[in-house]
Design an enzyme around this catalytic site. Structure first.
Site: not given
Length: 254
Positions: A52, A54, A56-57, A109, A126, A164
């Site tokens: 996805h 975001h 942090d990915h 998400h 996530d 995570h």
């Protein structure tokens, strides 16, 4: 099949899968530095998989492409992922080196979130966490519940590679919901030992999650009753139970 979790930021994992030649598959690299350190002067990766949009990915993708130009980047159909070279959607098969993965749409998400299942592994970003699930930033409770049900239907020996290290905190919530669950009690004890030793709790097995994760157990009478008590109202469906659990978790403090 061994998937290696590379720690990044405060609690992210970037997943690395290597073949016999040292070439790798990289999943959700929010930061390039851990991947560059792990691969060193070895051969370039086969590909990068993204679940996805975001940061942090996907934040490390450009750094990896600067080091290894032309590396294929598989990602969902979402204009917010500009680095993608190959767009995927539910039902697609991704061939990476000798590995094969099936793409699963798992909205909730985010609206375009996907997971990759194959080789006994599930890279689920996530959507599903060990003993938990992701927050619903762009989807509904019904969508997220359906996405989790789709993942829960996979073979029980599937290794779940979440993005995570939330398991210890998730265990506290799971025990608040389902305190009499012996499988959950044993899992929580094992998690505490792993974290005390500085070890990751992932990957987990899907059959363990089905036995312990309250978000996969919305049909269980004990979980339904706990969600209903906390919500203070009757919950008519498993999706409503899920929505009540997610709202409870959003405000939960151990």
């Amino acid at each position: 099949m061994h998937a290696l979790p590379l720690p990044a930021f405060d609690d992210n994992y970037i997943w690395l899968l290597r073949d016999g030649t040292g070439r790798a598959l990289v999943v959700d690299p929010g930061d390039a530095a851990p991947v560059l350190a792990a691969l060193g002067d070895g051969p370039p990766p086969h590909a990068i998989l993204l679940t996805h949009h975001h940061g942090d990915h996907i934040g490390g993708v450009d750094g990896l492409l600067a080091r290894w130009p032309g590396t294929p980047v598989f990602a969902p159909r979402d204009e917010r992922i500009a680095s993608a070279s190959q767009r995927v959607e539910s039902g697609d098969e991704v061939a990476v080196g000798r590995w094969r993965f099936r793409v699963l749409a798992v909205p909730g998400h985010t609206r375009s979130h996907v997971a990759y299942h194959g080789e006994g592994l599930l890279f689920c970003g996530d959507t599903l966490f060990s003993l938990g699930c992701g927050r619903m930033f762009e989807g509904t409770a019904a969508q997220m519940h359906a996405s989790l049900a789709r993942l829960a239907a996979l073979p029980g020996d599937t290794k779940v590679c979440c993005a995570h290290e939330y398991t210890l905190a998730n265990a506290a919530f799971a025990l608040a919901v389902d305190p009499e669950n012996p499988a959950l009690q044993a899992r929580a004890d094992a998690i505490r030992r792993l974290r005390a030793a500085g070890q990751p709790t992932l990957p987990t097995r899907l059959d363990e999650e089905r036995a312990c994760n309250p978000f996969l157990r919305c049909a269980e009478p004990a979980v339904h009753a706990a969600a209903q008590r906390h919500a203070g109202r009757q919950l008519a469906s498993d999706a409503e139970v899920f929505g009540a659990l997610r709202a409870w978790k959003d405000g939960f403090r151990a």
